[in-house]
Design a protein around this motif. Sequence first.
Motif, PDB file in Angstrom:
ATOM      1  N   MET A   1       0.858  -1.168   0.000  1.00 13.80           N
ATOM      2  CA  MET A   1       0.000   0.000   0.000  1.00 13.80           C
ATOM      3  C   MET A   1       0.909   1.237   0.000  1.00 13.80           C
ATOM      4  N   PRO A   2       0.640   2.178  -0.885  1.00 17.67           N
ATOM      5  CA  PRO A   2       1.473   3.390  -0.956  1.00 17.67           C
ATOM      6  C   PRO A   2       1.380   4.236   0.318  1.00 17.67           C
ATOM      7  N   GLN A   3       2.472   4.907   0.656  1.00 14.47           N
ATOM      8  CA  GLN A   3       2.536   5.710   1.873  1.00 14.47           C
ATOM      9  C   GLN A   3       1.474   6.804   1.901  1.00 14.47           C
ATOM     10  N   ASP A   4       1.186   7.418   0.763  1.00 12.59           N
ATOM     11  CA  ASP A   4       0.176   8.483   0.751  1.00 12.59           C
ATOM     12  C   ASP A   4      -1.217   7.937   1.075  1.00 12.59           C
ATOM     13  N   GLU A   5      -1.501   6.709   0.693  1.00  9.06           N
ATOM     14  CA  GLU A   5      -2.786   6.090   1.018  1.00  9.06           C
ATOM     15  C   GLU A   5      -2.872   5.786   2.518  1.00  9.06           C
ATOM     16  N   ILE A   6      -1.772   5.322   3.103  1.00 10.01           N
ATOM     17  CA  ILE A   6      -1.725   5.065   4.541  1.00 10.01           C
ATOM     18  C   ILE A   6      -1.931   6.365   5.312  1.00 10.01           C
ATOM     19  N   GLU A   7      -1.292   7.434   4.857  1.00  9.84           N
ATOM     20  CA  GLU A   7      -1.443   8.737   5.508  1.00  9.84           C
ATOM     21  C   GLU A   7      -2.876   9.241   5.411  1.00  9.84           C
ATOM     22  N   LYS A   8      -3.536   9.002   4.284  1.00  9.11           N
ATOM     23  CA  LYS A   8      -4.930   9.411   4.122  1.00  9.11           C
ATOM     24  C   LYS A   8      -5.831   8.635   5.081  1.00  9.11           C
ATOM     25  N   ILE A   9      -5.617   7.336   5.207  1.00  5.50           N
ATOM     26  CA  ILE A   9      -6.397   6.512   6.132  1.00  5.50           C
ATOM     27  C   ILE A   9      -6.193   7.003   7.564  1.00  5.50           C
ATOM     28  N   ALA A  10      -4.957   7.290   7.928  1.00  9.26           N
ATOM     29  CA  ALA A  10      -4.663   7.785   9.274  1.00  9.26           C
ATOM     30  C   ALA A  10      -5.338   9.131   9.524  1.00  9.26           C
ATOM     31  N   ALA A  11      -5.316  10.004   8.544  1.00 12.50           N
ATOM     32  CA  ALA A  11      -5.921  11.327   8.701  1.00 12.50           C
ATOM     33  C   ALA A  11      -7.441  11.249   8.851  1.00 12.50           C
ATOM     34  N   GLU A  12      -8.066  10.273   8.221  1.00 15.20           N
ATOM     35  CA  GLU A  12      -9.521  10.133   8.257  1.00 15.20           C
ATOM     36  C   GLU A  12     -10.013   9.223   9.385  1.00 15.20           C
ATOM     37  N   ALA A  13      -9.091   8.631  10.137  1.00 15.49           N
ATOM     38  CA  ALA A  13      -9.465   7.710  11.216  1.00 15.49           C
ATOM     39  C   ALA A  13     -10.202   8.440  12.331  1.00 15.49           C
ATOM     40  N   LYS A  14     -11.141   7.738  12.948  1.00 19.32           N
ATOM     41  CA  LYS A  14     -11.840   8.293  14.115  1.00 19.32           C
ATOM     42  C   LYS A  14     -10.909   8.324  15.314  1.00 19.32           C
ATOM     43  N   PHE A  15     -10.060   7.282  15.444  1.00 21.55           N
ATOM     44  CA  PHE A  15      -9.008   7.281  16.452  1.00 21.55           C
ATOM     45  C   PHE A  15      -7.926   6.292  16.051  1.00 21.55           C
ATOM     46  N   ILE A  16      -6.730   6.497  16.628  1.00 27.56           N
ATOM     47  CA  ILE A  16      -5.582   5.624  16.391  1.00 27.56           C
ATOM     48  C   ILE A  16      -5.029   5.241  17.750  1.00 27.56           C
ATOM     49  N   ILE A  17      -4.836   3.936  17.944  1.00 29.30           N
ATOM     50  CA  ILE A  17      -4.266   3.416  19.191  1.00 29.30           C
ATOM     51  C   ILE A  17      -3.173   2.427  18.834  1.00 29.30           C
ATOM     52  N   ALA A  18      -1.987   2.651  19.381  1.00 32.99           N
ATOM     53  CA  ALA A  18      -0.848   1.729  19.214  1.00 32.99           C
ATOM     54  C   ALA A  18      -0.584   1.393  17.749  1.00 32.99           C
ATOM     55  N   GLY A  19      -0.754   2.363  16.871  1.00 35.11           N
ATOM     56  CA  GLY A  19      -0.486   2.151  15.461  1.00 35.11           C
ATOM     57  C   GLY A  19      -1.628   1.546  14.670  1.00 35.11           C
ATOM     58  N   TYR A  20      -2.769   1.318  15.301  1.00 31.97           N
ATOM     59  CA  TYR A  20      -3.948   0.783  14.614  1.00 31.97           C
ATOM     60  C   TYR A  20      -4.959   1.910  14.415  1.00 31.97           C
ATOM     61  N   SER A  21      -5.376   2.112  13.177  1.00 26.75           N
ATOM     62  CA  SER A  21      -6.394   3.132  12.900  1.00 26.75           C
ATOM     63  C   SER A  21      -7.768   2.471  12.898  1.00 26.75           C
ATOM     64  N   PHE A  22      -8.734   3.201  13.403  1.00 26.22           N
ATOM     65  CA  PHE A  22     -10.117   2.742  13.480  1.00 26.22           C
ATOM     66  C   PHE A  22     -10.986   3.756  12.759  1.00 26.22           C
ATOM     67  N   SER A  23     -11.711   3.298  11.755  1.00 31.46           N
ATOM     68  CA  SER A  23     -12.570   4.202  10.985  1.00 31.46           C
ATOM     69  C   SER A  23     -13.834   3.467  10.563  1.00 31.46           C
ATOM     70  N   LEU A  24     -14.798   4.236  10.084  1.00 30.46           N
ATOM     71  CA  LEU A  24     -16.042   3.660   9.577  1.00 30.46           C
ATOM     72  C   LEU A  24     -15.936   3.477   8.075  1.00 30.46           C
ATOM     73  N   ASN A  25     -16.424   2.353   7.571  1.00 30.43           N
ATOM     74  CA  ASN A  25     -16.488   2.173   6.128  1.00 30.43           C
ATOM     75  C   ASN A  25     -17.882   2.552   5.626  1.00 30.43           C
ATOM     76  N   GLU A  26     -18.118   2.360   4.349  1.00 27.85           N
ATOM     77  CA  GLU A  26     -19.384   2.754   3.723  1.00 27.85           C
ATOM     78  C   GLU A  26     -20.586   1.994   4.283  1.00 27.85           C
ATOM     79  N   GLU A  27     -20.360   0.781   4.781  1.00 26.32           N
ATOM     80  CA  GLU A  27     -21.443  -0.038   5.336  1.00 26.32           C
ATOM     81  C   GLU A  27     -21.640   0.208   6.836  1.00 26.32           C
ATOM     82  N   ASN A  28     -20.978   1.258   7.368  1.00 31.50           N
ATOM     83  CA  ASN A  28     -21.081   1.609   8.782  1.00 31.50           C
ATOM     84  C   ASN A  28     -20.476   0.520   9.675  1.00 31.50           C
TER      85      ASN A  28
END
Length: 76
Positions: A1-28
């Motif tokens: 996975m490209p670094q810019d995509e990882i950075e985008k996921i991290a920026a859009e995450a609801k929260f990040i803990i210990a290097g794990y990002s947590f976000s909502l997908n389209e299906e909630n």
Amino acid sequence: MPQDEIEKIAAEAKFIIAGYSFSLNEENQIRVLNLENPTEAAVLTKDGNLLETTMDDAKLALVQSYYLKNKEFIEE
């Protein structure tokens, strides 16, 4: 996975803990990604139940625990 995509996921995450990002997908559903090793991912229900994963059992138990302790930060 490209670094810019990882950075985008991290920026859009609801929260990040210990290097794990947590976000909502389209299906909630909860999408979990290990930002340090993006081959490790999981999809959880809002209740924390597993739908799919590429993580081993120990890491999955860890991220489920992180989610359940912090899920109020992801709810809209």
